[in-house]
Motif scaffolding. Structure first.
Motif, mmCIF file in Angstrom:
data_model
loop_
_atom_site.group_PDB
_atom_site.id
_atom_site.type_symbol
_atom_site.label_atom_id
_atom_site.label_comp_id
_atom_site.label_asym_id
_atom_site.label_seq_id
_atom_site.Cartn_x
_atom_site.Cartn_y
_atom_site.Cartn_z
ATOM 1 N N SER A 1 -4.684 4.679 -7.552
ATOM 2 C CA SER A 1 -4.981 4.875 -6.139
ATOM 3 C C SER A 1 -5.643 6.225 -5.917
ATOM 4 C CB SER A 1 -3.687 4.800 -5.326
ATOM 5 O OG SER A 1 -2.791 5.833 -5.712
ATOM 6 N N PHE A 2 -6.122 6.430 -4.699
ATOM 7 C CA PHE A 2 -6.667 7.736 -4.317
ATOM 8 C C PHE A 2 -6.140 8.098 -2.937
ATOM 9 C CE2 PHE A 2 -9.693 4.733 -2.536
ATOM 10 C CZ PHE A 2 -10.010 5.281 -1.289
ATOM 11 N N ALA A 3 -6.038 9.404 -2.669
ATOM 12 C CA ALA A 3 -5.548 9.880 -1.384
ATOM 13 C C ALA A 3 -6.633 9.708 -0.319
ATOM 14 C CB ALA A 3 -5.131 11.342 -1.485
ATOM 15 N N ILE A 4 -6.221 9.300 0.884
ATOM 16 C CA ILE A 4 -7.163 9.137 1.980
ATOM 17 C C ILE A 4 -7.632 10.517 2.447
ATOM 18 C CG2 ILE A 4 -7.437 8.311 4.356
ATOM 19 C CD1 ILE A 4 -5.346 6.206 3.764
ATOM 20 N N PRO A 5 -8.935 10.761 2.493
ATOM 21 C CA PRO A 5 -9.440 12.068 2.937
ATOM 22 C C PRO A 5 -8.945 12.410 4.345
ATOM 23 C CG PRO A 5 -11.204 10.786 1.931
ATOM 24 C CD PRO A 5 -10.024 9.858 2.076
ATOM 25 N N GLY A 6 -8.395 13.595 4.493
ATOM 26 C CA GLY A 6 -7.878 14.025 5.781
ATOM 27 C C GLY A 6 -6.468 13.540 6.079
ATOM 28 N N ARG A 7 -5.988 12.578 5.330
ATOM 29 C CA ARG A 7 -4.632 12.053 5.495
ATOM 30 C C ARG A 7 -4.031 11.867 4.106
ATOM 31 N NH1 ARG A 7 -3.168 9.395 10.133
ATOM 32 N NH2 ARG A 7 -1.174 9.252 9.078
ATOM 33 N N GLY A 8 -3.960 12.955 3.366
ATOM 34 C CA GLY A 8 -3.582 12.910 1.961
ATOM 35 C C GLY A 8 -2.206 12.378 1.673
ATOM 36 N N GLU A 9 -1.355 12.260 2.709
ATOM 37 C CA GLU A 9 -0.015 11.709 2.474
ATOM 38 C C GLU A 9 -0.066 10.209 2.217
ATOM 39 O OE1 GLU A 9 -0.372 11.373 7.028
ATOM 40 O OE2 GLU A 9 -1.242 12.482 5.375
ATOM 41 N N TYR A 10 -1.173 9.566 2.580
ATOM 42 C CA TYR A 10 -1.339 8.133 2.335
ATOM 43 C C TYR A 10 -2.371 7.902 1.238
ATOM 44 C CZ TYR A 10 1.399 6.867 6.434
ATOM 45 O OH TYR A 10 2.421 6.686 7.331
ATOM 46 N N ARG A 11 -2.170 6.809 0.503
ATOM 47 C CA ARG A 11 -3.045 6.488 -0.615
ATOM 48 C C ARG A 11 -3.578 5.062 -0.477
ATOM 49 N NH1 ARG A 11 -2.594 10.485 -4.190
ATOM 50 N NH2 ARG A 11 -3.796 9.309 -5.720
ATOM 51 N N GLY B 1 0.818 -1.214 0.000
ATOM 52 C CA GLY B 1 0.000 0.000 0.000
ATOM 53 C C GLY B 1 0.844 1.252 0.000
ATOM 54 N N ASN B 2 2.072 1.147 0.446
ATOM 55 C CA ASN B 2 2.996 2.283 0.497
ATOM 56 C C ASN B 2 4.399 1.721 0.471
ATOM 57 O OD1 ASN B 2 4.615 4.490 1.128
ATOM 58 N ND2 ASN B 2 4.027 4.491 3.279
ATOM 59 N N TYR B 3 5.010 1.734 -0.696
ATOM 60 C CA TYR B 3 6.336 1.120 -0.810
ATOM 61 C C TYR B 3 7.458 2.128 -0.596
ATOM 62 C CZ TYR B 3 9.972 -2.024 -2.496
ATOM 63 O OH TYR B 3 11.086 -2.836 -2.591
ATOM 64 N N ASN B 4 7.263 3.365 -1.091
ATOM 65 C CA ASN B 4 8.331 4.349 -0.874
ATOM 66 C C ASN B 4 7.866 5.797 -0.953
ATOM 67 O OD1 ASN B 4 7.986 4.493 -3.738
ATOM 68 N ND2 ASN B 4 10.080 5.231 -3.965
ATOM 69 N N TYR B 5 6.549 6.043 -1.003
ATOM 70 C CA TYR B 5 6.151 7.453 -1.127
ATOM 71 C C TYR B 5 6.086 8.158 0.218
ATOM 72 C CZ TYR B 5 1.324 5.828 -0.201
ATOM 73 O OH TYR B 5 0.193 5.255 0.331
ATOM 74 N N VAL B 6 6.006 7.406 1.311
ATOM 75 C CA VAL B 6 6.165 7.918 2.676
ATOM 76 C C VAL B 6 7.147 6.987 3.376
ATOM 77 C CG1 VAL B 6 5.042 8.302 4.905
ATOM 78 C CG2 VAL B 6 3.871 8.968 2.799
ATOM 79 N N ARG B 7 8.025 7.541 4.188
ATOM 80 C CA ARG B 7 9.022 6.723 4.873
ATOM 81 C C ARG B 7 8.460 6.278 6.228
ATOM 82 N NH1 ARG B 7 14.628 6.579 4.340
ATOM 83 N NH2 ARG B 7 14.529 8.416 2.986
ATOM 84 N N ASP B 8 8.319 4.981 6.408
ATOM 85 C CA ASP B 8 7.953 4.450 7.715
ATOM 86 C C ASP B 8 8.616 3.086 7.897
ATOM 87 O OD1 ASP B 8 6.332 2.516 6.425
ATOM 88 O OD2 ASP B 8 4.541 3.737 6.639
#
Length: 376
Positions: free
Chosen positions: A56-66, A6-13
């Motif tokens: 994908s689409f951005a999560i409403p209110g948490r646009g840094e995640y998709r 769901g998030n491979y490298n667009y946010v670092r965690d």
């Protein structure tokens, strides 16, 4: 192997960095890995493997995640042409659900890994009423897979008790870069630059500044220490959408923003203890990084924290929500430098067992066993 994230490298965690380490290890062993994930024009870091973008689409209110949508025909064809020996799903999103069905139709073994207590997040945003429905979806997603990986045996038991998974899961633990995270990184000069005195105990917090990391509990514990007259400084490393909210709660804290690489390692080693009240962690990479840096950890008695932190030996485990308990543990370390040093030394010794190559090698061996069983 085909990996769906769901998030491979667009946010670092911690989760996506573990996935990238796994892919890099697999490729070093001669495997070919194709990764399917939502992508961004401004990724947080370079990905390992061949990355294919999912709609994908951005999560409403948490646009840094998709959230990855379903699997279009062109991507189904891409997967079939790639012909993976095994498919690994790491997020229970619509694309992963569709891929699970495709894998069954193609006769390809499919496994999944659980990286976070996703079902609990909604409670932090006033949406706790949706949790039962989410748990139903998770049970369906993890049912019928060839293997489910969890980050610790204890977390696996938690998921079994909640009915999210059945059967005995495999453990995919985490490692730590001991060349980067170690006590020699401690820097009095860096502390001085932040106007921290040598004899001033520093309580460190590291992570994305989002509510589910337990920010309100950090603030409550710091306020209780202040009320008790315990001398300390709260040093926050990280950034995120809840930063303004958090800063308002802890106006005396020092915020460094996001740090990485040796700058992050220097921060860990320059703390005197780590505070991690999150109850959503399935492993707690920050705990292990702190231990490798030679400092004790005060953490919630929940999730993956219990598999790493030895209460009274490498740190302290506190009942979730117990503000006085956090203040007791932190205050004890603030007032006793010898105890801090002893527990930090014990944590450093314990951290030596967590080697990335050994851990990822065990995952590869499990993949091979699953593929062989499917062939048989």
């Amino acid at each position: 192997m085909a990996l769906f994230s769901g998030n491979y490298n667009y946010v670092r965690d911690g989760a996506n960095q573990a996935l990238n380490r796994l892919v890099a290890f697999l490729e070093a062993q001669g495997c070919t890995v194709r990764v399917y994930s939502p992508t961004s024009d401004t990724p947080a870091f370079e990905p390992a493997g061949t990355l294919v973008s999912l709609p994908s689409f951005a999560i409403p209110g948490r646009g840094e995640y998709r959230v990855a949508l379903g699997l279009p025909d062109r991507l189904k064809q891409d997967i079939q042409a790639f012909a993976p020996d095994i498919i690994h799903l790491s997020a229970p999103d619509p694309a992963a659900h569709a891929t699970k069905k495709l894998a069954r139709r193609l006769g390809v073994p499919v496994v999944a890994s659980i990286h976070t207590r996703f079902e609990t997040y909604f409670e932090y945003y006033g949406l706790g009423f949706v949790r039962p429905a989410i748990e139903v979806l998770l049970r369906r997603f993890y049912a019928g897979l060839d293997e489910v990986f969890v980050t610790s045996a204890g977390f696996g038991e938690t998921m079994r008790a909640a009915g999210i998974i059945s059967g005995q899961p495999a453990v995919w633990s985490r490692g730590v870069d001991k060349l980067r995270f170690n006590p020699v990184r401690r820097s009095p000069e860096w502390r001085w630059s932040l106007r921290i005195a040598d004899d001033e105990p520093v309580i460190g917090f590291v992570g994305r500044l989002v509510l589910e990391k337990g920010l309100d509990m950090v603030a409550a514990a710091a306020a209780e220490l202040k009320r008790r007259g315990v001398r300390h400084r709260l040093l926050v490393v990280g950034d995120g959408p809840a930063r303004a909210h958090f800063q308002a709660l802890v106006p005396d804290a020092i915020f460094t923003g996001f740090l990485d690489g040796t700058n992050l390692a220097r921060a860990y080693a320059s703390f005197d203890m780590l505070l991690n009240p999150s109850t959503t962690e399935t492993f707690g990479n920050i705990n292990l990084e702190a231990m490798a840096s030679g400092i004790p950890v005060v953490a919630a008695r929940a999730g993956g924290n219990e598999s790493l932190v030895s209460d009274g030996a490498t740190g302290a485990l506190v009942t979730p929500g117990d503000v006085a308990g956090y203040a007791d543990a932190l205050g004890g370390y603030c007032s006793d430098a010898g105890r801090r040093a002893a527990h930090g030394k014990a944590g450093l010794a314990a951290a030596q067992a967590y080697d990335w190559d050994v851990i990822n090698g065990a995952v590869l061996a499990r993949y091979q066993a699953v593929v062989a069983a499917g062939a048989a």
